[in-house]
Write a protein that holds these residues in place. Structure first.
Motif, short mmCIF file in Angstrom:
data_model
loop_
_atom_site.label_atom_id
_atom_site.label_comp_id
_atom_site.label_asym_id
_atom_site.label_seq_id
_atom_site.Cartn_x
_atom_site.Cartn_y
_atom_site.Cartn_z
N ARG A 13 33.81 38.84 37.32
CA ARG A 13 34.53 39.29 38.52
C ARG A 13 33.95 38.63 39.77
NH1 ARG A 13 37.73 43.31 38.36
NH2 ARG A 13 36.63 44.11 36.53
N LYS A 14 32.61 38.64 39.87
CA LYS A 14 31.94 38.02 41.02
C LYS A 14 32.32 36.55 41.15
CE LYS A 14 27.56 40.45 41.65
NZ LYS A 14 26.13 40.34 41.35
N ASP A 15 32.24 35.85 40.03
CA ASP A 15 32.54 34.41 40.03
C ASP A 15 33.98 34.17 40.50
OD1 ASP A 15 30.02 33.88 39.05
OD2 ASP A 15 30.67 33.63 36.96
N VAL A 16 34.91 34.94 39.92
CA VAL A 16 36.33 34.75 40.21
C VAL A 16 36.61 35.05 41.69
CG1 VAL A 16 38.61 35.77 39.81
CG2 VAL A 16 37.22 35.02 37.86
N GLU A 17 35.96 36.10 42.19
CA GLU A 17 36.21 36.48 43.59
C GLU A 17 35.69 35.44 44.59
OE1 GLU A 17 34.74 40.48 43.84
OE2 GLU A 17 36.58 41.33 42.98
N MET A 18 34.72 34.65 44.15
CA MET A 18 34.22 33.56 45.00
C MET A 18 35.32 32.61 45.44
SD MET A 18 30.75 32.10 43.27
CE MET A 18 31.87 31.11 42.28
N THR A 19 36.33 32.47 44.58
CA THR A 19 37.39 31.51 44.90
C THR A 19 38.25 32.01 46.05
OG1 THR A 19 39.03 32.52 43.40
CG2 THR A 19 37.55 30.84 42.46
N GLY A 20 38.12 33.32 46.39
CA GLY A 20 38.89 33.88 47.49
C GLY A 20 40.12 34.63 47.05
N ILE A 21 40.43 34.58 45.75
CA ILE A 21 41.62 35.26 45.25
C ILE A 21 41.42 36.78 45.35
CG2 ILE A 21 40.90 35.40 42.82
CD1 ILE A 21 43.83 34.74 42.06
N VAL A 22 42.50 37.48 45.67
CA VAL A 22 42.43 38.94 45.74
C VAL A 22 43.28 39.53 44.61
CG1 VAL A 22 42.90 40.97 47.17
CG2 VAL A 22 42.13 38.84 48.24
N GLY A 23 42.65 40.30 43.75
CA GLY A 23 43.37 40.89 42.61
C GLY A 23 43.67 42.35 42.86
N LYS A 24 44.60 42.90 42.10
CA LYS A 24 44.88 44.32 42.20
C LYS A 24 44.11 45.03 41.10
CE LYS A 24 49.41 43.24 43.99
NZ LYS A 24 50.57 42.55 43.41
N PRO A 25 43.40 46.13 41.47
CA PRO A 25 42.65 46.85 40.45
C PRO A 25 43.56 47.24 39.29
CG PRO A 25 42.20 47.76 42.63
CD PRO A 25 43.30 46.77 42.79
N ARG A 26 43.08 47.12 38.10
CA ARG A 26 43.79 47.45 36.86
C ARG A 26 44.92 46.48 36.50
NH1 ARG A 26 42.37 52.59 38.52
NH2 ARG A 26 44.15 52.74 39.89
N VAL A 27 45.57 45.86 37.50
CA VAL A 27 46.70 44.97 37.20
C VAL A 27 46.21 43.55 36.91
CG1 VAL A 27 48.94 44.14 38.00
CG2 VAL A 27 48.09 46.36 38.77
N GLY A 28 45.07 43.20 37.52
CA GLY A 28 44.53 41.85 37.30
C GLY A 28 45.23 40.81 38.14
N TYR A 29 45.20 39.58 37.67
CA TYR A 29 45.73 38.45 38.42
C TYR A 29 46.93 37.84 37.71
CZ TYR A 29 40.98 38.69 40.30
OH TYR A 29 39.81 39.11 40.85
#
Lengths: 218, 218
Positions: B54-70
């Motif tokens: 999660r930390k790594d993915v969030e570095m890219t700046g993408i914003v996900g929805k909790p439980r729904v994912g990307y």
């Protein structure tokens, strides 16, 4: 020379990767006719922190005299022994494409702990060819070869899609450590050694730094 | 998409190297017809820690929805953009031996942020040859080529003894980042990017682990 496995397991990867740099630098000093060296000398030549260099060098188990430093040839031998470079392991290569051929051509691997003794591929055009003195054999012969020769290391230079099945084949024959050049995530059973050499990972890092650098310059 | 250089500079190298692993896995999911993915899914597939992913993915700046994912395709694009893979940089290669030739054959570099546009060597037998579609030019032409084309990246695949002088030549022409495959310690001026790909370093690590493993088994 001592060889305490419990001690050996706690060596940081970064230190392991610095030792070959020291080694190369020391060989340059030997060639230049020097006979003694201190960690401070080595640190100065390489632009590194002297304390770090001392810690790394002491990991090999060598004992130096304060201010006098080490006998150069002795330090070289301690590093070789520590890294196992004076006991080269046999390896088999799977994938005799352009990268695999390049790896077969690295004659100096031998002086750095590994010799590729056989090459395997599935391509009928490659099988039977000699590349840098080794004949390419059918991949299906790999497990038997490895079992007979007790080969400990497998090098994977296949396309990504084949990497896992090749790794399984290597493990089935008794391979204990895999050096993987295929851009693929490989799963190995517990206790096996996997060293990934994925050029795309390095490229990701290089590309990112270059972009960050560009952004700073703007 | 945001591109804050001060933020970008603090990314850990290990995270940078994991992103391509996620990327490859995501592309597999796209190929399999999936359309959404969560960090937990990705962590499970790769056998990694979900918090880390999660930390790594969030570095890219993408914003996900909790439980729904990307959305899968969106995450792929964010990673490509973050790593600069959708903006491939031109590179020149110095050293058209077996390793250099293998590098020229990596067509997929292009999709990973880099394309080698020209190759240089000092060997009269190599100059004029075409390797994977690029003609090998005399090394002395490198600085002018780089200056004219504003090439940002230099790849060094020469013998160790030539590496520093080739790096100097690259820097003199305006190269900003060097990917060094030669087993040599290169000094670059401050602010330049150096990525070392020394196979002997990896071999040191592999060889050491294998010895430690053997010692444990005895």
């Amino acid at each position: 020379m001592q060889n305490n496995p419990s001690l050996r397991r706690e060596i940081p990867e970064a230190s392991l990767r610095r030792l070959p740099i020291y080694y190369r630098s020391l060989q340059g000093m030997v060639a230049a006719g020097a006979s003694r060296v201190s960690c401070a000398d080595l640190a100065r030549v390489l632009g590194l922190d002297p304390t770090q260099v001392r810690k790394d060098v002491e990991m090999t188990g060598i004992v130096g005299k304060p201010r006098v430093g080490y006998a150069l040839d002795e330090l070289v031998r301690w590093i070789e022994n520590f890294l196992g470079w004076n006991r080269p392991k046999d390896a088999v290569l799977a994938g005799a494409g352009s990268l695999g051929s390049a790896l077969l051509g690295y004659e100096r691997f031998r002086r750095h702990g590994m010799q590729i003794v056989a090459a395997f591929d599935t391509d009928p055009e490659k099988i039977g060819q000699r590349i840098h003195g080794r004949e390419v054999q059918p991949l299906m012969f790999l497990p038997d070869f490895v079992r007979q020769h007790k080969t400990p290391v497998g090098v994977i230079a296949t396309p990504a899609a084949a990497a896992q099945s090749v790794a399984d084949l290597m493990v089935s024959g008794g391979i204990r450590a895999i050096w993987n050049f295929a851009p693929a995530h490989i799963h190995l059973p517990d206790g096996f050694i996997l060293q990934n050499e994925d050029l795309y990972h390095s490229l990701a890092s290089l590309s990112f730094k270059l972009e960050a650098n560009n952004a700073l310059r703007r």
